[in-house]
Each structure stands twice: as structure tokens, then as C-alpha cells.
Scaffold this active site. Sequence first.
Site, mmCIF file in Angstrom:
data_model
loop_
_atom_site.group_PDB
_atom_site.id
_atom_site.type_symbol
_atom_site.label_atom_id
_atom_site.label_comp_id
_atom_site.label_asym_id
_atom_site.label_seq_id
_atom_site.Cartn_x
_atom_site.Cartn_y
_atom_site.Cartn_z
ATOM 1 N N ASP A 120 -1.200 -6.107 -0.209
ATOM 2 C CA ASP A 120 -1.366 -5.413 1.069
ATOM 3 C C ASP A 120 -2.830 -5.019 1.219
ATOM 4 O O ASP A 120 -3.398 -4.381 0.322
ATOM 5 C CB ASP A 120 -0.542 -4.121 1.011
ATOM 6 C CG ASP A 120 0.363 -3.958 2.211
ATOM 7 O OD1 ASP A 120 0.254 -4.757 3.162
ATOM 8 O OD2 ASP A 120 1.179 -3.024 2.171
ATOM 9 N N ASP A 142 0.843 -1.206 0.000
ATOM 10 C CA ASP A 142 0.000 0.000 0.000
ATOM 11 C C ASP A 142 0.876 1.254 0.000
ATOM 12 O O ASP A 142 0.382 2.372 -0.084
ATOM 13 C CB ASP A 142 -1.019 -0.003 1.151
ATOM 14 C CG ASP A 142 -0.371 0.019 2.528
ATOM 15 O OD1 ASP A 142 0.863 -0.134 2.614
ATOM 16 O OD2 ASP A 142 -1.112 0.186 3.524
ATOM 17 N N SER A 143 2.215 1.053 0.038
ATOM 18 C CA SER A 143 3.147 2.167 -0.179
ATOM 19 C C SER A 143 2.899 2.804 -1.547
ATOM 20 O O SER A 143 3.337 3.923 -1.797
ATOM 21 C CB SER A 143 4.597 1.684 -0.080
ATOM 22 O OG SER A 143 4.802 0.530 -0.873
ATOM 23 N N GLU A 164 8.620 -4.135 10.985
ATOM 24 C CA GLU A 164 9.086 -2.863 10.420
ATOM 25 C C GLU A 164 9.495 -1.896 11.544
ATOM 26 O O GLU A 164 8.764 -1.737 12.539
ATOM 27 C CB GLU A 164 7.965 -2.222 9.577
ATOM 28 C CG GLU A 164 8.346 -0.856 9.026
ATOM 29 C CD GLU A 164 7.404 -0.316 7.961
ATOM 30 O OE1 GLU A 164 6.411 -0.998 7.617
ATOM 31 O OE2 GLU A 164 7.664 0.797 7.471
ATOM 32 N N GLU A 196 -1.823 -5.145 8.735
ATOM 33 C CA GLU A 196 -1.098 -4.547 9.861
ATOM 34 C C GLU A 196 -1.856 -4.746 11.171
ATOM 35 O O GLU A 196 -3.090 -4.738 11.181
ATOM 36 C CB GLU A 196 -0.931 -3.034 9.622
ATOM 37 C CG GLU A 196 -0.085 -2.704 8.409
ATOM 38 C CD GLU A 196 0.088 -1.210 8.180
ATOM 39 O OE1 GLU A 196 -0.289 -0.397 9.072
ATOM 40 O OE2 GLU A 196 0.611 -0.838 7.121
ATOM 41 N N LYS A 235 -1.358 -9.327 3.147
ATOM 42 C CA LYS A 235 -0.680 -8.860 4.367
ATOM 43 C C LYS A 235 -1.579 -7.830 5.034
ATOM 44 O O LYS A 235 -2.230 -7.050 4.334
ATOM 45 C CB LYS A 235 0.670 -8.229 4.004
ATOM 46 C CG LYS A 235 1.357 -7.527 5.168
ATOM 47 C CD LYS A 235 2.779 -7.150 4.842
ATOM 48 C CE LYS A 235 2.944 -5.803 4.182
ATOM 49 N NZ LYS A 235 2.404 -4.662 4.957
HETATM 50 O O1 KIV Z 1 3.486 -1.105 1.692
HETATM 51 C C1 KIV Z 1 4.647 -1.500 1.720
HETATM 52 O O2 KIV Z 1 5.426 -1.302 0.774
HETATM 53 C C2 KIV Z 1 5.088 -2.217 2.904
HETATM 54 C C3 KIV Z 1 6.536 -2.215 3.235
HETATM 55 C C4 KIV Z 1 6.754 -2.575 4.634
HETATM 56 C C5 KIV Z 1 7.360 -3.069 2.357
HETATM 57 O O3 KIV Z 1 4.288 -2.743 3.611
#
Ligand code: KIV
Length: 262
Positions: free
Chosen positions: A81, A42-43, A180, A113, A111
Site C-alpha cells: 500500500d 497501510d492499516s 471499499e 487510493e 495499491k
Molecule cells: O490498508 C488496508 O489494510 C487496506 C484495506 C482496504 C484492506 O487497504
Amino acid sequence: MMIPDLQKKKEEGKKITMLTAYDYLFARLVDDGGVDVILVGDSLSVVVQGNPNTLPVTMDEMIYHTRMVSRGVKKGIVLADMPFLSYQASVEDAVRNAGRFLKEGGAMGVKLEGGSSMIKQIKAISGAGIPVMGHLGLTPQSIHQMGGYKVQGKNKKDAENILSDARLIQEAGAFALLLEGIPAELARKISKSLSIPTIGIGAGPDCDGQVLVLYDMLGLFDQFVPKFVRQYANLKETARKAILQYKSDVESGKFPSEKESY
Ligand code: KIV
């Protein structure tokens, strides 16, 4: 490469490699390089869309990018993400949205958080047969709660909480855990005490694998370069010079030449 191969790598003491990608072209490059996991992070909210943080990117936008990346990856594992608010509000949201990444995006897993407050979601997603990676420490979707991008787990109590969250995430059925922005010593302790692999970013050398944002390590995105980023190239400078040369060649009549004409 399949998800269970990552567990095997940890057991054999082999490091896991992971990079982000957001489109077909870069996904192909990363996959051709033999990188194990390609994360549609999500970056992309920041480095592709130009937002100030990762909060604005939507499910539909993430799926659009995941589909492009999946088309470019033949060997590696594509992970997507889960964006802000696609899983926090309810377990049902979490399973449905995680499933969309596999069904519509072609990802192999997702993934998300968060620690103890996300255990129900991790259990339900994993229970639905969807591989899920946890993410602890500096969790960018909680930027306002953290008061900025700050290293987490620096005091004893915070470090203990992160370690206990890591154990809960493993018990809930996650196949791996991303760490992280935490002290290297804490990341080493977590990696040793979990049986599932850990992937570090700004978490020192002792995680079972490492991840970087592709545009950071290629030197394409330089608005904010954290200490943990190693720039393996300076593609921004290469692109800048090429664009200036093109402009000058067109303006001076050097491009196109006879050879470049029909
Ligand atoms: O969104 C992202 O790029 C991440 C980083 C920790 C790699 O979650």
C-alpha cells in the site's frame, strides 16, 4: 500466482482471495492458506503501530514491513500500500516510491487510493512497468475530507462519480480495483462494467474478490469492528487466557516443571 492470473480468475468466474499481512510469520500462514494476494496494508499504521488512522505511517516503515512479508510469501502476490503523501504530491514521487516497493520491499505491485485526481500517477506507475491497483469508495487516507469512516456512493451523483472514476482507473492501466465501503448494488454495477477484477471490502458479495484486514478476521483487533468484518477466530481471547495462565503458573511455581528443566 502472478498478477495476470488475477485477470484470468475474473474471466473464469473464480473468486480472488486477499488478506493483509504485516510480518514474516503471519505472511507465511496466509500464504500457506493459499490466499491469492497478500496486501501489506497501510492499516498497519492502526493495527500494528497504534496510530488513530492511516496517515502517520511512512514509506520507510511500509518498506520494512513489505520486506518481512515478502520473505514469508512463496506462492501468493505481495502488494504494498502506498502510504499517505508518497504519491499525491507529484507523479515523480509516485513512480519513485512505487518502484521502491519492488526494488527494496520485494513486492510485485502497489495499491493507491483515489479517483480522477490520481489518474496521472496510475498511468505513470503502470507505464514504468509497475502493476498498480486502484482503491475507490471509502478511502481511509481522506478521513478528514470524508468527515470519518462513512459509506460512500450512497446518492446517485456520488455513485455515478465512483463508477466514472472506476472506468478512468481501468483506462489508466490499473490491473485491479479495490472497492471499499460502498453499497453492494454499486459494487455489482462496477464489477460488471469493468474488465479488470474488483476486490471488495464492505462492498457486498458481487465483487470479483474479497479482502479483509487479517487482525480483524482473526479477532485480534477489536477496538473497532465494522459491520462487514466476519471474525473467523477469537485469537485475542485465546492469547489473553494463555497469558493469564502463564502468569498464574509462574507465580504458583507450576512453571517450569521438572520435565521443562535441564
Ligand atoms: O490498508 C488496508 O489494510 C487496506 C484495506 C482496504 C484492506 O487497504
